[in-house]
Design a protein around this motif. Structure first.
Motif, PDB file in Angstrom:
ATOM      1  N   ASN A   1       1.395   2.378  -1.365  1.00 22.17           N
ATOM      2  CA  ASN A   1       2.235   1.192  -1.506  1.00 22.17           C
ATOM      3  C   ASN A   1       3.044   1.201  -2.796  1.00 22.17           C
ATOM      4  O   ASN A   1       4.225   0.830  -2.798  1.00 22.17           O
ATOM      5  CB  ASN A   1       1.377  -0.081  -1.441  1.00 22.17           C
TER       6      ASN A   1
ATOM      7  N   VAL B   1       5.895   3.702  -2.409  1.00 17.60           N
ATOM      8  CA  VAL B   1       6.921   3.149  -1.518  1.00 17.60           C
ATOM      9  C   VAL B   1       7.778   2.141  -2.274  1.00 17.60           C
ATOM     10  O   VAL B   1       9.010   2.173  -2.199  1.00 17.60           O
ATOM     11  CB  VAL B   1       6.274   2.487  -0.284  1.00 17.60           C
TER      12      VAL B   1
ATOM     13  N   LEU C   1       9.528  -6.115   2.182  1.00 17.11           N
ATOM     14  CA  LEU C   1       8.589  -5.017   1.985  1.00 17.11           C
ATOM     15  C   LEU C   1       7.343  -5.496   1.260  1.00 17.11           C
ATOM     16  O   LEU C   1       6.213  -5.205   1.678  1.00 17.11           O
ATOM     17  CB  LEU C   1       9.268  -3.897   1.186  1.00 17.11           C
TER      18      LEU C   1
ATOM     19  N   GLN D   1       3.779  -5.514   3.349  1.00 16.49           N
ATOM     20  CA  GLN D   1       2.745  -4.548   2.988  1.00 16.49           C
ATOM     21  C   GLN D   1       1.355  -5.180   2.905  1.00 16.49           C
ATOM     22  O   GLN D   1       0.354  -4.467   2.938  1.00 16.49           O
ATOM     23  CB  GLN D   1       3.093  -3.886   1.640  1.00 16.49           C
TER      24      GLN D   1
ATOM     25  N   ASN E   1       2.744   1.010   6.172  1.00 16.38           N
ATOM     26  CA  ASN E   1       4.107   1.434   5.868  1.00 16.38           C
ATOM     27  C   ASN E   1       4.781   2.059   7.080  1.00 16.38           C
ATOM     28  O   ASN E   1       5.995   1.917   7.269  1.00 16.38           O
ATOM     29  CB  ASN E   1       4.098   2.435   4.707  1.00 16.38           C
TER      30      ASN E   1
ATOM     31  N   CYS F   1       8.342   0.802   8.670  1.00 15.60           N
ATOM     32  CA  CYS F   1       9.434   1.754   8.884  1.00 15.60           C
ATOM     33  C   CYS F   1       9.903   1.731  10.330  1.00 15.60           C
ATOM     34  O   CYS F   1      11.108   1.758  10.611  1.00 15.60           O
ATOM     35  CB  CYS F   1       8.973   3.155   8.493  1.00 15.60           C
TER      36      CYS F   1
ATOM     37  N   MET G   1      11.788   4.254   3.213  1.00 17.15           N
ATOM     38  CA  MET G   1      10.419   4.325   3.740  1.00 17.15           C
ATOM     39  C   MET G   1      10.105   5.725   4.247  1.00 17.15           C
ATOM     40  O   MET G   1       8.989   6.227   4.076  1.00 17.15           O
ATOM     41  CB  MET G   1      10.242   3.303   4.865  1.00 17.15           C
TER      42      MET G   1
END
Length: 482
Positions: free
Chosen positions: A186, A189, A337, A341, A346, A350, A389
């Motif tokens: 995370n 990302v 995002l 999360q 993820n 995406c 992503m």
């Protein structure tokens, strides 16, 4: 996941949290990227408009219809001004295509090699090389304008920049840098998405500043070029003197031959060393390719689309829309995002972003009113996350000592997609606009649906490869002071 594996991952997170240098690295890398790329975007606006202006004033000094031409007006195609307009546009397009070719062809070779070398020599050396190459191009433009030199000198400047890898090599190294200073899926990302948000913000700001410099404040192309070079210089200075190294010498690989370096950027997709993970790499690289094809040329296509019927927008209306679309997707995308999360993986985020991207293209293809066009950013709220992503998913699968090689392969795909999308999508638009001017957006929606299918396939094979990258990441962090 066994207790031992959980313990290793928890220790990795603790090591990262204790690293007090990470905030400093973010505090230097973000403004460096922003300033250098902001200067570059303003430079691009100057090059495009100065090229057209020079052709117009050299060949048709009395012509005044270029800036006022509208595709929706009842133009008499036999009129001399219209014929002159076509000549100016054709010659401008020819020179811009030459700039693009001179820039991208050497970048293909540079991006196959340079980002991979950073795994052996650290990231900073390539920051200096690529930013210096970009700055050189920006500084040469005012000289060319002042002395009224041939467009061939602009072609040469683009070629010189391409030899150093230009922005593609720079950004791939930036993403490798982010991978070096983050652990945990995370956090990595978010780090990559933050860089993408910075690039969106600079795109919005550069379009506003360029409009004010050239159209509103009537600053000449020469001085606007000087301003862009100065902004870029501050970014170069930050890269060269303020950004600290992220890859400790203990984690740097031994220098290899040119052929071995070239091979390293492709080993993820065929080598037996990655047996069991190759399918993940291949699927995600294909996802990245179709994502780039669907996104890279979008603003250019939208400009052509909005200039024509039924919208007949002028440059200012197009600029406002592009600003709204870029700004909203960047801010909203980052907020979504962080929230999502907490509730989903993820991979799921995406996958949703590909559907959002496809939906935005479908709305755009069939829109007939201004209200419908402004629904495009609403439908595409998640679309911004698609490319960052995919980058992050591939990065989290990869050991820290091979991040440069991974992003080198992705940079190569970006360069190739840039060339293909420019010719393919503009060609599709030229062939189909007579019966449906939004048809090209349906093609781009299909690319997004291919991405959706590939990501579903990736989600099916990924469960077999959850732990290995985590252990590699722990080992890399444990043996370095990031």
């Amino acid at each position: 996941m066994s207790p031992e594996e959980k313990s290793l991952i928890q220790q990795t997170d603790k090591i990262t949290k204790k690293d007090n240098s990470i905030p400093l690295k973010y505090a230097t890398i973000i403004p460096a990227v922003f300033l250098l790329s902001l200067g570059g975007d303003i430079h691009t606006y100057v090059v495009n408009e100065w090229t057209q202006y020079t052709i117009r004033t050299d060949k048709f000094p009395n012509m005044s219809s270029v800036h006022n031409f509208s595709a929706c007006s009842d133009t008499n195609h036999s009129d001399e001004n219209y014929k002159h307009y076509k000549i100016v546009q054709q010659k401008s397009a020819m020179w811009l295509a030459m700039y693009n070719t001179a820039h991208h062809v050497p970048m293909i070779f540079a991006n196959m090699i340079l980002p991979s070398i950073t795994d052996a020599r650290g990231r900073r050396f390539l920051f200096v090389i690529t930013s210096l190459g970009m700055l050189t191009r920006y500084c040469l433009l005012p000289v060319i304008i002042y002395f009224k030199l041939s467009f061939l000198f602009v072609v040469a400047a683009y070629g010189l920049d391409g030899l150093t890898g230009s922005s593609y090599a720079l950004y791939s190294t930036v993403f490798s840098y982010i991978a070096d200073i983050t652990t945990g899926d995370n956090r990595r990302v978010r780090g990559i998405v933050v860089i993408e948000v910075v690039l969106v913000v600079k795109s919005v700001l550069s379009s506003i500043l360029s409009g004010y410099f050239i159209d509103t404040w009537k600053i000449e192309y020469l001085y606007t070029g000087v301003i862009s070079a100065f902004i870029a210089f501050t970014g170069f200075f930050t890269f060269a003197f303020l950004v600290p190294e992220s890859l400790n010498e203990k984690c740097q690989q031994k220098s290899k031959s040119l052929l071995a370096t070239l091979k390293r950027s492709t080993e993820f997709y065929y080598s037996t060393e990655f047996k069991g993970m190759r399918s993940c790499y291949i699927l995600l690289l294909l996802c990245f390719m179709f994502a780039e094809l669907s996104d890279m040329n979008r603003s250019t296509l939208e400009t052509l689309y909005f200039l024509g019927q039924p919208f007949c927008w002028g440059p200012s209306q197009i600029g406002v829309y592009l600003m709204v679309r870029h700004a909203s997707k960047g801010v909203v995308g980052l907020f979504i995002l962080i929230v999502f999360q907490r509730f989903m993986s993820n991979q799921a985020i995406c996958t949703m972003s590909t559907l959002s991207n496809a939906a935005s293209y479908i709305v755009e293809a069939f829109a007939m009113t201004n209200l419908m066009i402004y629904m495009v950013p609403v439908a595409g709220m998640l679309s911004f996350l698609m490319i960052p992503m995919i980058r992050a998913l591939m990065s989290t699968m990869t050991d820290n000592t091979t991040q440069g090689a991974l992003f080198a392969s992705m940079a190569l795909i970006e360069v190739i997609c840039s060339i293909i999308s420019s010719y393919l999508e503009n060609g599709i638009y030229a062939v189909t606009f007579s019966f449906m001017n939004g048809f090209v957006f349906l093609v781009l929606a299909c690319f997004s649906m291919i991405d959706f299918t590939l990501l579903i396939a990736y989600c099916c094979v990924k469960p077999y490869h959850l732990i290995k990258p985590k252990i590699q990441t722990y080992n890399s962090v444990h043996n370095t002071n990031v």
